[in-house]
Structures are given as C-alpha cells and as structure tokens.
Design a protein around this motif. Sequence first.
Motif, PDB file in Angstrom:
ATOM      1  N   PHE A  37     -59.306  14.107  37.723  1.00 22.80           N
ATOM      2  CA  PHE A  37     -58.109  14.906  37.985  1.00 22.80           C
ATOM      3  C   PHE A  37     -58.282  16.391  37.673  1.00 22.80           C
ATOM      4  CE2 PHE A  37     -57.155  13.929  33.503  1.00 22.80           C
ATOM      5  CZ  PHE A  37     -56.568  15.096  33.053  1.00 22.80           C
ATOM      6  N   PRO A  38     -59.053  16.798  36.639  1.00 22.06           N
ATOM      7  CA  PRO A  38     -59.223  18.249  36.451  1.00 22.06           C
ATOM      8  C   PRO A  38     -59.942  18.922  37.627  1.00 22.06           C
ATOM      9  CG  PRO A  38     -59.861  17.049  34.463  1.00 22.06           C
ATOM     10  CD  PRO A  38     -59.725  16.047  35.558  1.00 22.06           C
ATOM     11  N   VAL A  39     -60.887  18.209  38.247  1.00 20.66           N
ATOM     12  CA  VAL A  39     -61.610  18.759  39.400  1.00 20.66           C
ATOM     13  C   VAL A  39     -60.646  19.021  40.551  1.00 20.66           C
ATOM     14  CG1 VAL A  39     -63.406  18.318  41.096  1.00 20.66           C
ATOM     15  CG2 VAL A  39     -63.737  17.600  38.721  1.00 20.66           C
ATOM     16  N   LEU A  40     -59.748  18.072  40.811  1.00 19.41           N
ATOM     17  CA  LEU A  40     -58.767  18.255  41.880  1.00 19.41           C
ATOM     18  C   LEU A  40     -57.868  19.459  41.587  1.00 19.41           C
ATOM     19  CD1 LEU A  40     -57.646  14.561  42.552  1.00 19.41           C
ATOM     20  CD2 LEU A  40     -59.485  15.855  43.630  1.00 19.41           C
ATOM     21  N   ALA A  41     -57.412  19.566  40.340  1.00 23.13           N
ATOM     22  CA  ALA A  41     -56.523  20.672  39.973  1.00 23.13           C
ATOM     23  C   ALA A  41     -57.219  22.019  40.128  1.00 23.13           C
ATOM     24  CB  ALA A  41     -56.031  20.487  38.541  1.00 23.13           C
ATOM     25  N   ILE A  42     -58.485  22.115  39.689  1.00 18.55           N
ATOM     26  CA  ILE A  42     -59.240  23.371  39.811  1.00 18.55           C
ATOM     27  C   ILE A  42     -59.431  23.736  41.272  1.00 18.55           C
ATOM     28  CG2 ILE A  42     -61.502  24.438  39.414  1.00 18.55           C
ATOM     29  CD1 ILE A  42     -61.649  22.735  36.816  1.00 18.55           C
ATOM     30  N   THR A  43     -59.752  22.747  42.099  1.00 16.45           N
ATOM     31  CA  THR A  43     -59.970  22.996  43.524  1.00 16.45           C
ATOM     32  C   THR A  43     -58.696  23.510  44.187  1.00 16.45           C
ATOM     33  OG1 THR A  43     -61.618  21.224  43.578  1.00 16.45           O
ATOM     34  CG2 THR A  43     -60.763  21.986  45.691  1.00 16.45           C
ATOM     35  N   LYS A  44     -57.559  22.880  43.893  1.00 13.65           N
ATOM     36  CA  LYS A  44     -56.299  23.289  44.509  1.00 13.65           C
ATOM     37  C   LYS A  44     -55.882  24.700  44.074  1.00 13.65           C
ATOM     38  CE  LYS A  44     -55.098  19.623  46.921  1.00 13.65           C
ATOM     39  NZ  LYS A  44     -54.000  18.757  46.490  1.00 13.65           N
ATOM     40  N   GLN A  45     -56.113  25.039  42.806  1.00 16.22           N
ATOM     41  CA  GLN A  45     -55.628  26.327  42.302  1.00 16.22           C
ATOM     42  C   GLN A  45     -56.629  27.460  42.470  1.00 16.22           C
ATOM     43  OE1 GLN A  45     -54.248  26.203  38.261  1.00 16.22           O
ATOM     44  NE2 GLN A  45     -53.322  28.237  38.371  1.00 16.22           N
ATOM     45  N   PHE A  46     -57.934  27.148  42.333  1.00 15.66           N
ATOM     46  CA  PHE A  46     -58.923  28.233  42.287  1.00 15.66           C
ATOM     47  C   PHE A  46     -59.987  28.143  43.384  1.00 15.66           C
ATOM     48  CE2 PHE A  46     -57.329  27.864  37.904  1.00 15.66           C
ATOM     49  CZ  PHE A  46     -56.834  29.160  37.751  1.00 15.66           C
ATOM     50  N   GLY A  47     -59.819  27.208  44.311  1.00 17.49           N
ATOM     51  CA  GLY A  47     -60.697  27.189  45.467  1.00 17.49           C
ATOM     52  C   GLY A  47     -61.821  26.169  45.391  1.00 17.49           C
ATOM     53  N   ARG A  48     -62.493  26.011  46.548  1.00 21.44           N
ATOM     54  CA  ARG A  48     -63.502  24.965  46.686  1.00 21.44           C
ATOM     55  C   ARG A  48     -64.762  25.229  45.860  1.00 21.44           C
ATOM     56  NH1 ARG A  48     -63.565  24.750  53.179  1.00 21.44           N
ATOM     57  NH2 ARG A  48     -63.156  26.957  52.801  1.00 21.44           N
ATOM     58  N   VAL A  86     -65.629  12.854  27.716  1.00 21.71           N
ATOM     59  CA  VAL A  86     -66.180  14.204  27.597  1.00 21.71           C
ATOM     60  C   VAL A  86     -65.961  14.987  28.881  1.00 21.71           C
ATOM     61  CG1 VAL A  86     -68.292  15.529  27.216  1.00 21.71           C
ATOM     62  CG2 VAL A  86     -67.910  13.411  25.946  1.00 21.71           C
ATOM     63  N   ALA A  87     -66.131  14.340  30.029  1.00 18.32           N
ATOM     64  CA  ALA A  87     -65.962  15.018  31.315  1.00 18.32           C
ATOM     65  C   ALA A  87     -64.539  15.539  31.487  1.00 18.32           C
ATOM     66  CB  ALA A  87     -66.318  14.062  32.457  1.00 18.32           C
ATOM     67  N   MET A  88     -63.554  14.725  31.139  1.00 20.80           N
ATOM     68  CA  MET A  88     -62.164  15.170  31.247  1.00 20.80           C
ATOM     69  C   MET A  88     -61.886  16.345  30.329  1.00 20.80           C
ATOM     70  SD  MET A  88     -59.662  11.892  31.748  1.00 20.80           S
ATOM     71  CE  MET A  88     -60.501  10.790  30.632  1.00 20.80           C
ATOM     72  N   ALA A  89     -62.409  16.292  29.116  1.00 19.97           N
ATOM     73  CA  ALA A  89     -62.180  17.378  28.158  1.00 19.97           C
ATOM     74  C   ALA A  89     -62.717  18.695  28.705  1.00 19.97           C
ATOM     75  CB  ALA A  89     -62.830  17.046  26.823  1.00 19.97           C
ATOM     76  N   VAL A  90     -63.942  18.670  29.202  1.00 17.36           N
ATOM     77  CA  VAL A  90     -64.555  19.882  29.735  1.00 17.36           C
ATOM     78  C   VAL A  90     -63.806  20.362  30.978  1.00 17.36           C
ATOM     79  CG1 VAL A  90     -66.657  20.823  30.782  1.00 17.36           C
ATOM     80  CG2 VAL A  90     -66.807  19.361  28.764  1.00 17.36           C
ATOM     81  N   GLY A  91     -63.418  19.436  31.846  1.00 22.72           N
ATOM     82  CA  GLY A  91     -62.684  19.818  33.056  1.00 22.72           C
ATOM     83  C   GLY A  91     -61.369  20.503  32.751  1.00 22.72           C
ATOM     84  N   VAL A  92     -60.606  19.962  31.806  1.00 26.39           N
ATOM     85  CA  VAL A  92     -59.326  20.575  31.436  1.00 26.39           C
ATOM     86  C   VAL A  92     -59.552  21.953  30.807  1.00 26.39           C
ATOM     87  CG1 VAL A  92     -57.327  20.384  29.908  1.00 26.39           C
ATOM     88  CG2 VAL A  92     -58.092  18.398  31.206  1.00 26.39           C
ATOM     89  N   LEU A  93     -60.562  22.080  29.960  1.00 26.95           N
ATOM     90  CA  LEU A  93     -60.867  23.376  29.335  1.00 26.95           C
ATOM     91  C   LEU A  93     -61.267  24.412  30.381  1.00 26.95           C
ATOM     92  CD1 LEU A  93     -62.817  22.271  26.130  1.00 26.95           C
ATOM     93  CD2 LEU A  93     -60.517  23.253  26.251  1.00 26.95           C
ATOM     94  N   ILE A  94     -62.038  23.993  31.393  1.00 30.32           N
ATOM     95  CA  ILE A  94     -62.418  24.917  32.467  1.00 30.32           C
ATOM     96  C   ILE A  94     -61.174  25.396  33.213  1.00 30.32           C
ATOM     97  CG2 ILE A  94     -63.598  25.074  34.692  1.00 30.32           C
ATOM     98  CD1 ILE A  94     -65.729  23.180  33.579  1.00 30.32           C
ATOM     99  N   LEU A  95     -60.276  24.481  33.537  1.00 32.21           N
ATOM    100  CA  LEU A  95     -59.052  24.849  34.247  1.00 32.21           C
ATOM    101  C   LEU A  95     -58.215  25.835  33.431  1.00 32.21           C
ATOM    102  CD1 LEU A  95     -56.985  24.469  36.546  1.00 32.21           C
ATOM    103  CD2 LEU A  95     -56.064  22.527  35.268  1.00 32.21           C
ATOM    104  N   ARG A 153     -65.199  26.882  42.884  1.00 25.78           N
ATOM    105  CA  ARG A 153     -65.012  26.535  41.479  1.00 25.78           C
ATOM    106  C   ARG A 153     -64.752  25.045  41.303  1.00 25.78           C
ATOM    107  NH1 ARG A 153     -61.427  31.464  38.767  1.00 25.78           N
ATOM    108  NH2 ARG A 153     -62.890  33.147  39.293  1.00 25.78           N
ATOM    109  N   GLY A 154     -64.011  24.458  42.254  1.00 31.06           N
ATOM    110  CA  GLY A 154     -63.765  23.022  42.187  1.00 31.06           C
ATOM    111  C   GLY A 154     -65.055  22.225  42.337  1.00 31.06           C
ATOM    112  N   GLY A 155     -65.937  22.667  43.262  1.00 30.98           N
ATOM    113  CA  GLY A 155     -67.210  21.982  43.449  1.00 30.98           C
ATOM    114  C   GLY A 155     -68.095  22.077  42.220  1.00 30.98           C
ATOM    115  N   ILE A 156     -68.112  23.252  41.598  1.00 29.42           N
ATOM    116  CA  ILE A 156     -68.901  23.420  40.371  1.00 29.42           C
ATOM    117  C   ILE A 156     -68.367  22.500  39.271  1.00 29.42           C
ATOM    118  CG2 ILE A 156     -69.480  25.039  38.523  1.00 29.42           C
ATOM    119  CD1 ILE A 156     -69.471  27.259  40.664  1.00 29.42           C
ATOM    120  N   ALA A 157     -67.036  22.460  39.124  1.00 35.51           N
ATOM    121  CA  ALA A 157     -66.430  21.589  38.112  1.00 35.51           C
ATOM    122  C   ALA A 157     -66.756  20.125  38.391  1.00 35.51           C
ATOM    123  CB  ALA A 157     -64.920  21.797  38.073  1.00 35.51           C
ATOM    124  N   GLY A 158     -66.763  19.737  39.676  1.00 36.02           N
ATOM    125  CA  GLY A 158     -67.091  18.360  40.035  1.00 36.02           C
ATOM    126  C   GLY A 158     -68.511  17.993  39.647  1.00 36.02           C
TER     127      GLY A 158
END
Length: 463
Positions: free
Chosen positions: A165-176, A205-214, A178-183
């Motif tokens: 879910f953090p990857v989807l949120a980053i992609t929607k808000q900050f573009g493909r 761990v993946a969720m924690a890092v994804g939320v922090l990136i967002l 940054r979302g691809g990098i987060a993925g």
Amino acid sequence: MKEQSVSTILASTAEAGSKSLDFSLGQQLTVIALCALTAFISHMALAVFNDGVRPFMLDFIQGRTTRTATTAVAFGLSAGFIFGLGAPMALASGVLNPWLLFLPTDVLGILSPKKWLAPLLGGAWGAVVVFGLGGANDLAHELPVDFLTAMQEMSTPILFLFTLFPVLAITKQFGRLRGGIAGVVELALVVVTMKAWPDIFPGAVAMAVGVLILIGFAVQKDLNQRRLDRAEKAKAAAAGDTEAAGDAADDPMNSLFSASAARIRRYLPLYMALGAGVCLLAQMHVFGGGEATSFLIAKGEYAEAAQVDFYRVFGFIPLIATTALASGAYAIAGFTLVYPIGYLLPSPWLAVLAGALVFAVEVLALSYLGKVLGRLPSVRDSSEHLRNAISESLWLAILFGSLMAANTMGGGLGIMIVGGLYLLNEAMGRVVVRMAAAPAAVLVGGVLLNLLYWLDLFTPVKG
C-alpha cells in the motif's frame, strides 16, 4: 534451513484461522462491557466508529436531523461491512474485529431512544458475539463443505498484498518514477527479510520503509512550498502590497472547530474509559484492528500486528482529526494507536492505564493537531492516498483470497459461484460494498455447495 523456515511461515499463514472463538470469562465480560460503553457513547453522539457516519453527526447534535434519520444513515453505511466483512473475517481468522463489534454499536446507540437503553442494547450485541460466534463456527466446521476452513486461504494474499500500500500511495501522489523506486525497494526488503530473518513477517520492514519514504516526500514538498510562500510574502511586503503580504483572513471553520474540540474535551473521563477498554481488548489478543492484523494476531505474531496497525495510523489521523473537529464526534478507536500499544503490553492493568492516557492526550491535542495539519497540505494529501491505497490493496487481496477459498471448497464450481455472485453484485450497482462482497459471496457459496451436497449434486473437494 532458511528456506524451510520461510515455508513454515507461509504454511502458518494458511492456518491463521485455527484460533478458537471460545472466550474466557474475562474476555466475554470485556467484550460485553465495551460494546455497552460504545453504544452509550454513540447514543450521546460523542463518538462513532464509521468514518462515513461522523460527518452526519453535526446535524444530529445540533438538532437539524432526527435520530431515526441518522440511524438509517448509519445502518446503510455499516450493514455491508458488518455482515460481509466483519463476520466473515472473524470466522475465518478466529479473531474479533472492529467492524463486527463497533459498527453495530454505532447503529444500536443512535437507534436507542433512551440513554439507559443504549448500553443494554450494546451489551446484548456483545453477548451475541461472544456466545453465538463460537457456536456458529463449530457448526460450520461440521458441514460437509467446510467453507470457514477454506476462508483461511484469504490470509496469504491479504498479508502480502497489503505490504504494497505505501507503493501505491507514493505512485498516486508523487508519480510513477518515485513509486517505481519505492516498489523496487519494498520488493528487495521483502526478499532480504525472508532470507535474513525468516521467523518474522516479511512485509513488516518493507511497510515501515515505504511509509517513511511517503512521509519524507510529503514533508519535503510542504517545507519547499512554505519557503516559496515566505519569499512571495517578502516580495509583496517590499512592493507595499499589505493584503498579499499579510496572513489570510481567519478561517470561518475555526469557530466551529473550537466549539467541537471544547465539546469533546468536556467528556474527557468518558473518552479515557473508552480508550482503556479498547486497549484492554487489544491486549487480550482476541481482537485485531484490521484485516491483515487479524490473521497476524491469530498466528501469535503480536509485534508484527502492532507494526501493521501502527503504519495504518498515518492514513487515518488527518481524517479522524478533521471530521472530529468538524462534527463534534470523535472516533470509537481514536487515532487507533491503542491497537498496537495493546498488542504489545504484557499486563491488562498496563493496557487500561495506557489506553486511558493515550485517549487523554489525543483529545487534548485535537485543536493543536488540526492547526498543524492545516499547515501541511501534502501530509494531509498523503493521508488520503494512504487510505485509498489500503482500500485498493485489500480489495484485490480479499477478492483473490476469496477465489482461492472458493477453489478450495468447490473447485471450478466454487469459483463459478463465488465469482459469479461478486460479478452480479457489481452489475447490480454494488448492493454489498465492494470490500465486503467477496467474503460474503464465499459464505453464500459455502451454503449453496452444502445444499447441493445434500441434494446429491455435488461432491466436496478433498484436501
């Protein structure tokens, strides 16, 4: 050896629903008392669990709508989640959830015409859950087609797809990009976790890092925007444009927010009792705050469950804070911080104390939090994207898991029935809300397959 441990984790995920729905006396009394309290608080229009109902509470509080009309709204927005998600998830995981406990007490509390009747109705619902759910669970397991055991197939897709879910949120808000990098980062972290720490949930761990990136992206954007705004004001002041240089006029919502915050603070002791009860229930490990959390609690992975629910908090704080300040009605679970705190505490008495203190801090900080969020628009937007991402990832996971359950209990025929019911619901305009439609279809499909068995028209799939 590590590969064997990973296999063990995946196998235990499939067995998440083995947790019994037989409750101890203390657990039964806690559920009944908490349901009574939440129904009473709902009757007083002080808090509701359903975020969609909360905005309607202001008209009810101010007398512009009737109790009957508000009850109809609450029931309409909650029924699908109660019977299509709350009950199936509890039966599948063996763990209670807020949709099963608190959405009905929203409705019963608002429905009650008398203050003294509300806690009686809420307590009665709690009794139905703790005394009736176990019996229904035992009965279902005795059927020729054991659809509850089949529903345990839902756990694996829910746990692993929820990680994204953090990857989807980053992609929607900050573009493909940054979302691809987060993925890529999240995928790498899941793989590394499965190899290096095979005994913990790989997505934690993946969720924690994804939320922090967002959050990092959002805060950086807001800070950059504030620097630009200050520069624009400085230029306007130098040019003598006092209107552009000064602060904007006071927001007309400020007076409403202040009145709502004051109303909530007046009932601080009641909210502290509510926080104590919710935290205590979480500490007993018979309750999970979310879909993924329920299966983690069922497996005894309380630290991982706490992580998952902690990350969800970031998606709901702005929504809960703003709707509470706008309506004068708080959330039954507050900012949901009491969930992860309760999972981790070793003592019921510590849970009661911690829950009361957490709710006290939340209620007293509401006004300040509203002002802070007003200055961080990108963070508020991140909250919206997080909630949408959580919904999208869980919708796909629940749908996929439901089809896996259908295959387990009925093979191709099971998939046809469950998938067909889901598609029919879509074609009819989603009579059952989308998130709950697939689990509801599994329950209906299980009943139909048992009827076909008794008519000697179906042979259960052997597993």
